[in-house]
Design an enzyme around this catalytic site. Structure first.
Site, PDB file in Angstrom:
ATOM      1  N   LYS A  12       0.864  -1.195   0.000  1.00 54.27           N
ATOM      2  CA  LYS A  12       0.000   0.000   0.000  1.00 54.27           C
ATOM      3  C   LYS A  12       0.888   1.229   0.000  1.00 54.27           C
ATOM      4  O   LYS A  12       1.806   1.342   0.826  1.00 54.27           O
ATOM      5  CB  LYS A  12      -0.898  -0.007   1.235  1.00 54.27           C
ATOM      6  CG  LYS A  12      -2.017   1.002   1.177  1.00 54.27           C
ATOM      7  CD  LYS A  12      -3.034   0.701   0.081  1.00 54.27           C
ATOM      8  CE  LYS A  12      -4.304   0.097   0.609  1.00 54.27           C
ATOM      9  NZ  LYS A  12      -5.150  -0.429  -0.498  1.00 54.27           N
ATOM     10  N   THR A  57      -3.191  -5.423   0.523  1.00 56.68           N
ATOM     11  CA  THR A  57      -2.666  -4.082   0.797  1.00 56.68           C
ATOM     12  C   THR A  57      -3.614  -3.334   1.729  1.00 56.68           C
ATOM     13  O   THR A  57      -3.187  -2.470   2.502  1.00 56.68           O
ATOM     14  CB  THR A  57      -2.438  -3.276  -0.495  1.00 56.68           C
ATOM     15  OG1 THR A  57      -3.689  -3.018  -1.127  1.00 56.68           O
ATOM     16  CG2 THR A  57      -1.510  -4.013  -1.452  1.00 56.68           C
ATOM     17  N   ARG A 169     -13.710  17.598  16.065  1.00 56.91           N
ATOM     18  CA  ARG A 169     -13.033  17.107  14.866  1.00 56.91           C
ATOM     19  C   ARG A 169     -11.767  17.924  14.654  1.00 56.91           C
ATOM     20  O   ARG A 169     -11.569  18.960  15.301  1.00 56.91           O
ATOM     21  CB  ARG A 169     -13.946  17.227  13.640  1.00 56.91           C
ATOM     22  CG  ARG A 169     -14.261  18.656  13.265  1.00 56.91           C
ATOM     23  CD  ARG A 169     -15.064  18.778  11.967  1.00 56.91           C
ATOM     24  NE  ARG A 169     -15.281  20.182  11.647  1.00 56.91           N
ATOM     25  CZ  ARG A 169     -15.831  20.630  10.529  1.00 56.91           C
ATOM     26  NH1 ARG A 169     -16.245  19.791   9.601  1.00 56.91           N
ATOM     27  NH2 ARG A 169     -15.965  21.931  10.322  1.00 56.91           N
ATOM     28  N   GLN A 219     -17.056  27.803   7.462  1.00 59.44           N
ATOM     29  CA  GLN A 219     -17.641  29.080   7.033  1.00 59.44           C
ATOM     30  C   GLN A 219     -17.550  30.111   8.165  1.00 59.44           C
ATOM     31  O   GLN A 219     -17.210  31.274   7.952  1.00 59.44           O
ATOM     32  CB  GLN A 219     -19.119  28.870   6.651  1.00 59.44           C
ATOM     33  CG  GLN A 219     -19.343  28.117   5.355  1.00 59.44           C
ATOM     34  CD  GLN A 219     -19.452  26.612   5.514  1.00 59.44           C
ATOM     35  OE1 GLN A 219     -18.843  26.019   6.406  1.00 59.44           O
ATOM     36  NE2 GLN A 219     -20.200  25.973   4.635  1.00 59.44           N
ATOM     37  N   HIS A 247      -9.997  17.475   4.965  1.00 61.96           N
ATOM     38  CA  HIS A 247     -10.694  16.547   5.851  1.00 61.96           C
ATOM     39  C   HIS A 247      -9.723  15.563   6.503  1.00 61.96           C
ATOM     40  O   HIS A 247      -8.862  14.984   5.843  1.00 61.96           O
ATOM     41  CB  HIS A 247     -11.733  15.756   5.058  1.00 61.96           C
ATOM     42  CG  HIS A 247     -12.734  16.624   4.354  1.00 61.96           C
ATOM     43  ND1 HIS A 247     -13.624  17.431   5.016  1.00 61.96           N
ATOM     44  CD2 HIS A 247     -12.983  16.824   3.038  1.00 61.96           C
ATOM     45  CE1 HIS A 247     -14.378  18.078   4.138  1.00 61.96           C
ATOM     46  NE2 HIS A 247     -14.001  17.731   2.929  1.00 61.96           N
TER      47      HIS A 247
END
Ligand SMILES: O=c1[nH]c(=O)c2[nH]c(=O)[nH]c2[nH]1
Length: 294
Positions: A12, A57, A169, A219, A247
């Site tokens: 990978k 992988t 987050r 925003q 993200h």
């Protein structure tokens, strides 16, 4: 015709793992790109299609995330050794595991705020006509990250919405900003302004607002950044911000018997949300941001 299989390897590539250590209020961040290449007795895989010695992988990628959680990431050499030894020791068919690691550096801006090293540029666009001179300054590639104090919830849910709500987050973006300087008096038109000081001040306002804002959305952060620039820099008339939402998705480690309390993330590069807006000084000032956070 005689044909033989030559050297081969598989694995990978470019596993983007971000590890946040959040033992206390001061977070530690590691940001890696990990590529794995395994080789050994894999001829049958190619010649007959027998996958009996193929570690997918996908499993290799999962191992990177699980090890990031289980052992943490300090020095990339140690993390690479841990991974490479694991593959060779656990897979009898493998004679060699090569793990290449790139670490992206982040400078600390605050207890949970960081700025990515490198890649930042300063820009300017100057337009002169017979009766008007416009100077825009800007920057691009200013990569900022808050490892907490960001949430995203209360949004529209339509039949295509799968995004879970989150109250904690990572918020990360690569700031592209362009700001227009207020027109000078005609006599000023050719005068040299203190451009360097103005640039440093605007940049500091952008970074400061990103760090200080408890964000309910990118925003809202955008407006707070634009507002801070206009509030602190009287020489600026207007600012346009283009903020890609870089993200960082929490990895589901439950299949490996591990929790993930906001510590291991996959950093995705595309697709990404792109949040853009202009914040303008009105004749009588600038409306302040509505304070959103707890
Ligand atoms: O800050 C955000 N704004 C959005 O509009 C949005 N949309 C989304 O999927 N995630 C986010 N995050």
């Amino acid at each position: 015709m005689r044909v033989t299989l030559g050297a081969n390897q598989y694995g990978k590539a470019e596993v983007r793992v971000v590890r946040v250590r959040r033992d206390g209020p001061r977070h530690e961040l590691r940001d890696l790109n990990v590529s794995i290449a395994l080789s050994g007795d894999l001829a049958e895989v190619h010649l007959s299609g027998d996958n009996g010695s193929v570690l997918p992988t996908d499993s290799q990628k999962n191992t990177v995330y699980a090890f990031a959680r289980r052992y943490g990431i300090d020095q990339i050499e140690d993390f690479g050794l841990l991974l490479a030894r694991h593959f060779v020791d656990s897979q009898p068919a493998l004679g060699r595991a090569r793990v290449r690691l790139t670490e992206y550096g982040w400078q600390r801006l605050g207890p949970h705020s960081f700025q990515r090293d490198g890649a930042e540029s300063r820009t300017a666009t100057v337009t002169v006509t017979a009766d008007r001179t416009t100077v825009e300054s800007g920057l691009t590639g200013l990569v900022l990250l808050n490892s907490t104090d960001s949430e995203f919830n209360g949004f529209v849910r339509d039949p295509y919405t799968t995004l879970p709500e989150t109250d904690d987050r990572i918020l990360a973006t690569a700031v592209e900003a362009n700001w227009r300087h207020r027109d000078g008096e005609p006599a000023d038109r050719t005068a040299t302004r203190e451009w360097a000081g103005s640039y440093a001040g605007v940049r500091a306002a952008l970074v400061g607002a990103f760090v200080d804002t408890y964000s309910r959305s990118l925003q809202q952060t955008l407006y707070a950044m634009g507002h801070r620039v206009l509030a602190e820099r009287p020489e600026i008339a207007e600012i346009h911000l283009s903020l890609p939402n870089r993200h960082h998705l929490p990895v589901d480690l439950a299949p490996f018997g591990l929790t993930n309390p906001g510590e291991v993330f996959v950093a995705t590069d595309r697709p990404y949300g792109l949040i853009e807006g202009t914040v303008t000084r009105e004749a009588d000032g600038v409306a302040g941001p509505v304070d959103g956070g707890p």
